[in-house]
Design a protein around this motif. Structure first.
Motif, PDB file in Angstrom:
ATOM      1  N   UNK A  22      89.001 -15.171 -74.624  1.00  0.00           N
ATOM      2  CA  UNK A  22      88.636 -16.485 -75.148  1.00  0.00           C
ATOM      3  C   UNK A  22      89.707 -17.517 -74.793  1.00  0.00           C
ATOM      4  N   UNK A  42      89.389 -19.439 -71.456  1.00  0.00           N
ATOM      5  CA  UNK A  42      88.402 -20.526 -71.335  1.00  0.00           C
ATOM      6  C   UNK A  42      88.603 -21.615 -72.383  1.00  0.00           C
ATOM      7  N   UNK A  68      85.859 -25.104 -65.689  1.00  0.00           N
ATOM      8  CA  UNK A  68      84.656 -24.282 -65.849  1.00  0.00           C
ATOM      9  C   UNK A  68      83.419 -25.172 -65.967  1.00  0.00           C
ATOM     10  N   UNK A  71      82.671 -26.452 -62.624  1.00  0.00           N
ATOM     11  CA  UNK A  71      82.050 -25.367 -61.864  1.00  0.00           C
ATOM     12  C   UNK A  71      80.556 -25.280 -62.173  1.00  0.00           C
ATOM     13  N   UNK A  72      80.211 -25.299 -63.473  1.00  0.00           N
ATOM     14  CA  UNK A  72      78.804 -25.163 -63.861  1.00  0.00           C
ATOM     15  C   UNK A  72      77.963 -26.321 -63.329  1.00  0.00           C
ATOM     16  N   UNK A  80      74.885 -25.977 -60.697  1.00  0.00           N
ATOM     17  CA  UNK A  80      73.489 -26.340 -60.928  1.00  0.00           C
ATOM     18  C   UNK A  80      72.991 -27.320 -59.859  1.00  0.00           C
ATOM     19  N   UNK A 133      64.736 -25.893 -65.525  1.00  0.00           N
ATOM     20  CA  UNK A 133      65.608 -24.768 -65.871  1.00  0.00           C
ATOM     21  C   UNK A 133      67.069 -25.181 -65.735  1.00  0.00           C
ATOM     22  N   UNK A 167      70.006 -25.246 -68.461  1.00  0.00           N
ATOM     23  CA  UNK A 167      71.226 -24.441 -68.317  1.00  0.00           C
ATOM     24  C   UNK A 167      72.469 -25.310 -68.488  1.00  0.00           C
ATOM     25  N   UNK A 223      73.055 -25.733 -72.037  1.00  0.00           N
ATOM     26  CA  UNK A 223      73.505 -24.430 -72.548  1.00  0.00           C
ATOM     27  C   UNK A 223      74.998 -24.232 -72.235  1.00  0.00           C
ATOM     28  N   UNK A 224      75.399 -24.577 -71.010  1.00  0.00           N
ATOM     29  CA  UNK A 224      76.797 -24.415 -70.600  1.00  0.00           C
ATOM     30  C   UNK A 224      77.720 -25.275 -71.463  1.00  0.00           C
ATOM     31  N   UNK A 274      77.152 -26.160 -74.518  1.00  0.00           N
ATOM     32  CA  UNK A 274      77.188 -25.521 -75.827  1.00  0.00           C
ATOM     33  C   UNK A 274      78.175 -24.345 -75.831  1.00  0.00           C
ATOM     34  N   UNK A 275      78.134 -23.537 -74.770  1.00  0.00           N
ATOM     35  CA  UNK A 275      79.031 -22.372 -74.690  1.00  0.00           C
ATOM     36  C   UNK A 275      80.487 -22.830 -74.662  1.00  0.00           C
ATOM     37  N   UNK A 276      80.787 -23.834 -73.837  1.00  0.00           N
ATOM     38  CA  UNK A 276      82.188 -24.211 -73.609  1.00  0.00           C
ATOM     39  C   UNK A 276      82.767 -25.051 -74.743  1.00  0.00           C
ATOM     40  N   UNK A 309      82.144 -24.964 -77.872  1.00  0.00           N
ATOM     41  CA  UNK A 309      82.321 -24.261 -79.133  1.00  0.00           C
ATOM     42  C   UNK A 309      83.706 -23.652 -79.212  1.00  0.00           C
ATOM     43  N   UNK A 310      84.352 -23.516 -78.049  1.00  0.00           N
ATOM     44  CA  UNK A 310      85.631 -22.802 -78.004  1.00  0.00           C
ATOM     45  C   UNK A 310      86.744 -23.585 -78.699  1.00  0.00           C
TER      46      UNK A 310
END
Lengths: 130, 115
Positions: free
Chosen positions: B49, B52, B61, B64-65, B69, B100, B104, B107-108, B110-112, B114-115
């Motif tokens: 963790x 990132x 990151x 990158x995402x 995309x 899509x 995504x 979504x990316x 949201x993932x990043x 939250x850290x």
């Protein structure tokens, strides 16, 4: 002038199995296939990335999923496809700059791409999956 | 460039450059990540963790995402254009691809974040 050039007859061979694809051709179609496969599996990979980062519990769950031998094998395949796309992509960037465009160096660089990408895939998989 | 036939659409130069620019960003990120993983060998959740959650890696990151995309859009559109000839079906696949990828991207984030 340009219109005449476009209408010029070109030789056609639609019997594809009669063509033996040379190594740069195999590299090229694999570059496309690897890109498409990675796109199709993006939701699975994003999900796995999310699980690994969300909490210690989901991290452990993601670890459990990837401890399965079949999952490991698939992930190794995906890592190799990524590395192939990465290495072949760098080769294309060099070709764009007119580096190595003669037949001999194009063949040699294709061998290098396969060699380096497989080596990288093995090293990264050993590090991440074992 | 003087005798080119005007067909009314773009010539794809923008996409051609974008495909390569995004590829370069992703290649640099791949090297950074490989070196980081090689140097730190994260074996616990906290270590993984922390990689990132670091501000620089979070920025890289995310970059990158977004590059990924955009790069995927150009590549998948090329594939649909090459193999799917019926216009209606191709348009549907292109719209589905964009939908899509935009999803995504959210979504990316949201993932990043939250850290």
């Amino acid at each position: 002038m340009a219109e005449i050039a476009i209408k010029k007859k070109r030789p056609k061979n639609l019997d594809l199995p009669s063509i033996r694809l040379p190594l740069p051709g195999i590299l090229s179609i694999l570059h496309r296939i690897s890109g498409a496969v990675l796109f199709l599996l993006l939701p699975v990979l994003l999900w796995l990335f999310q699980q690994s980062l969300a909490s210690p519990e989901t991290y452990a769950a993601a670890k459990a999923v990837t401890s399965n031998f079949l999952v490991k094998f698939i992930l190794f395949g995906l890592i190799w496809l990524y590395m192939h796309h990465f290495c072949a992509g760098i080769r294309y960037l060099l070709l764009d700059l007119h580096k190595g465009i003669d037949l001999e160096s194009a063949r040699l660089s294709s061998w290098i791409v396969f060699g380096v990408s497989i080596t990288l895939a093995v090293i990264v998989s050993a590090k991440v999956l074992l | 460039m003087i005798n080119r036939i005007v067909v009314g659409a773009g010539y794809g130069l923008k996409d051609w450059i974008a495909q390569r620019a995004t590829a370069l960003i992703m290649a640099v990120y791949t090297l950074i990540l490989l070196v980081t993983l090689g140097a730190l060998s994260p074996s616990s959740y906290e270590a993984w963790r922390a990689i990132f959650a670091n501000g620089f890696m979070q920025f890289m990151t995310f970059l990158f995402f977004i590059s990924l995309f955009y790069h995927v859009w150009i590549g998948m559109r090329d594939i649909w254009m090459d193999y799917v000839k019926p216009d209606g079906l191709r348009l549907m696949l292109e719209i589905a691809t964009i939908a899509a990828l935009v999803g995504y991207a959210g979504w990316a984030v949201k993932i990043l974040w939250r850290l």
